[in-house]
Design an enzyme around this catalytic site. Sequence first.
Site, PDB file in Angstrom:
ATOM      1  N   CYS A  50       0.790  -0.973  -0.070  1.00  0.00           N
ATOM      2  CA  CYS A  50      -0.160   0.091   0.009  1.00  0.00           C
ATOM      3  C   CYS A  50       0.945   1.456  -0.340  1.00  0.00           C
ATOM      4  O   CYS A  50       0.472   2.202  -0.015  1.00  0.00           O
ATOM      5  CB  CYS A  50      -1.210  -0.208   0.931  1.00  0.00           C
ATOM      6  N   SER A 110      10.430   2.556   5.847  1.00  0.00           N
ATOM      7  CA  SER A 110       8.831   2.311   5.320  1.00  0.00           C
ATOM      8  C   SER A 110       8.094   3.667   6.148  1.00  0.00           C
ATOM      9  O   SER A 110       8.998   4.169   7.022  1.00  0.00           O
ATOM     10  CB  SER A 110       8.496   1.793   6.438  1.00  0.00           C
ATOM     11  N   GLU A 115       8.502  -1.404  10.931  1.00  0.00           N
ATOM     12  CA  GLU A 115       7.704  -2.610  10.751  1.00  0.00           C
ATOM     13  C   GLU A 115       8.005  -3.721  10.298  1.00  0.00           C
ATOM     14  O   GLU A 115       9.142  -3.685   9.430  1.00  0.00           O
ATOM     15  CB  GLU A 115       6.222  -1.636  10.046  1.00  0.00           C
ATOM     16  N   ALA A 191     -17.758   6.202  17.545  1.00  0.00           N
ATOM     17  CA  ALA A 191     -17.632   4.952  16.670  1.00  0.00           C
ATOM     18  C   ALA A 191     -15.976   6.510  16.436  1.00  0.00           C
ATOM     19  O   ALA A 191     -16.208   6.454  14.589  1.00  0.00           O
ATOM     20  CB  ALA A 191     -18.428   5.264  15.736  1.00  0.00           C
ATOM     21  N   GLU A 193     -12.487   6.906  14.183  1.00  0.00           N
ATOM     22  CA  GLU A 193     -11.362   6.253  13.059  1.00  0.00           C
ATOM     23  C   GLU A 193     -10.337   5.676  13.848  1.00  0.00           C
ATOM     24  O   GLU A 193     -10.618   4.760  14.102  1.00  0.00           O
ATOM     25  CB  GLU A 193     -11.336   7.210  12.336  1.00  0.00           C
TER      26      GLU A 193
END
Lengths: 445, 283
Positions: A50, A110, A115, A191, A193
């Site tokens: 991605c 990255s 990661e 709710a 993100e």
Amino acid sequence: MNLAAIGINFRTAPIEVRETVAFRPETIPRALQRIRAQIPEAELALVSTCNRTELYAAAAPEVLKGADLVGLLLADVGAAQSDVLRPHFYTKKGPQAVEHLLAVAASLDSMVVGETEILGQVKQAYLLAQEAQTIGKLLHTAFQGAFRSAKRVHSETDICRGRVSVSSLAVEFSGKVFEDLGEKTVMIVGAGETAELALRSLIEKGVADVLVLNRSHGNGRALAEQYGGRAIQWDLLKDYLPRTDILISSTSAPHCVVHTEAMRRAVETRRGRPILLIDIAVPRDVEAAVGELQNVYLYHIDDLQKMAATNLARRQAEMDKAWEIVREGVAELKAVPDTPGLGRMMQQFDAHGRRIAADALERALAKEALSALPGAAHEEIRVLATKIVNKVLAAPRESMKRAAKNGRWEEYTEIVSDLFGFSSEDDDASQAAPHAQIQDRKDQE
Amino acid sequence: MMGFLGSILTGIGTVLCCLASAFSVLYMVSPGKAGEKRIIMLLSAGAVPLLAVLSLHGLQAGRLPVFGRSDMLLFYALSVIATYLYVALQHRMRGISVVLVPYVTLCLLLGGSAMGQQVQTSPAAGSTWLGLHVCTAFIGFALCTVSGVLALAYVVQNNNLKRKHLGVVFERLPPLESLDHLMSRQIGAAFLMLTLSLAFGVHLARLSGVGYEWVRDPKVMSTIVIWGIYAVLVHMRTSAHRHGQGMALVTIAGFILVLLTFLGIHIFADGSHIFVAVGATDF
């Protein structure tokens, strides 16, 4: 090493551009074969995540110089769009490309340094290139070097230590409080993100029981349905607190929604079973005094961001050490002989070996005693002959590599060419069958 | 010859346990990937010669090797090692070695320093009931020790989580809930062993005809207090379903009493009950 890398990543292109050039894993082998059809002399691998899409190509310098790798990669997107995308691409050649591959695999390039997912993605790219049969000796060496140096970076530095995102920290804390997340109940209040991201991470870790509390019951129900949970009426918060193990709160309420008294009652009902509260709302949803209750572990957004920043700083502090390992990896790969003509000579050895094996087999199998044997036996004999020839040629091949490394290449070339009868005609024969070389190498392995 | 062999084997076992201690401390302070496997291997390797020493002593004396400071500490240390190895291997419980392994090593060193001392025992030392009484008590103490260390780990990890100390210790220690569950099991097993030991002890007292003399014995009293604490803990956990920091603190209190009773009375004072006269015919 004759390597080139072209690509885009999160630094050079926004998400809208990156998604245009992204490849799904199942489409990569076909894309590689399509590009290979245009430059048959090149070894190719494609890394697509991605955050980046990169094409690695290894071939003789003149081949790489003449090839428009960006154009070949973008062949499917149309000329107009291709022109729009081109400025986002970067190109790296030679040692720079090798260093880039090693840095990518070690996650030094990255978005979140350290990661570990990227190493798996680079490995997948290597396997897909193998599947497409576009990997040869050069890329094999480069990728193996990248894996080696990534492993060293992971084990010899602290670059992967400590979580650096709010959602991953939520998971880390959950894992340090609870033994088995599969048996736990997570309540999402509001709710937001980030809360949803944290919930998704927890579900990936096995959480099955999800409660969603939202002032708008419809939105709450939608979120609950998305994650296989249950929507709860807002005014039932106090009733559900005692059975909640992990609470993630992210409402936009201007005041606290989880009060100390309600939590004290919940803690009493829970009889010492721990409860983890992650409050990522600003202003805060959970009263600060709640964190002082026994067996309650409360983290506000500031705590999490401070920890994430500390971990990131620690990772950054390890960058120099990690780059040192990468540079050592590049130096090791450089030490792999890259003398002009060495690759050609190795191909001549391959062709020579194949010729000897083919001639001998042709004569042997023509004889009456062997011609009567079944096809499987013929295949066995063929494999055996190839193995014997490869074994015989292994020693001179290694000697040539050593000679190239020790600066005695010229001296050896003449002798070896004379001994084995290599001539310029052999070059053509050896160039003709790169797949056969791969097969031979597999046989050797 | 047997004495020399015993010293050599004890030396080897103690050195291996010292190494395991060093690695367990390193494991807790170093952020690298120093594995706990090494600690487990060293400790297991150390336990083998120590077990051999204990067996030699038993064969030599013709009774269970649990009398005298040296054998007592060796037996206790081996019981703790066995419990730790079970916990570490069966439940993948890492991190508690930093306290437990050096503690065991200290016991071994104390035991080693008393090696060769003359041990006077009553003729009843060879009796099965006495053997069962002493063995179950020591195994119970070992289980109390491991549960105490688990409780200590719980308190430390609780503190890390509360104060947001995310250092190496936080990473090394297991989740709170795992510590709590395992502590619970150890407490249950320790309670069972202590109950058996008391029952065997009472039976033995009846057989020996000392009547209720044992009621005034500090060793018996402290063991009964420990038994009481563990009875409360077992009840709180099984019937009242209590968990968490409070339970961990009570477990630590139980462990401190074990230390006082075991090390204080058995090791630094005369280990016998006040009603046992050395050389007495019945006990």
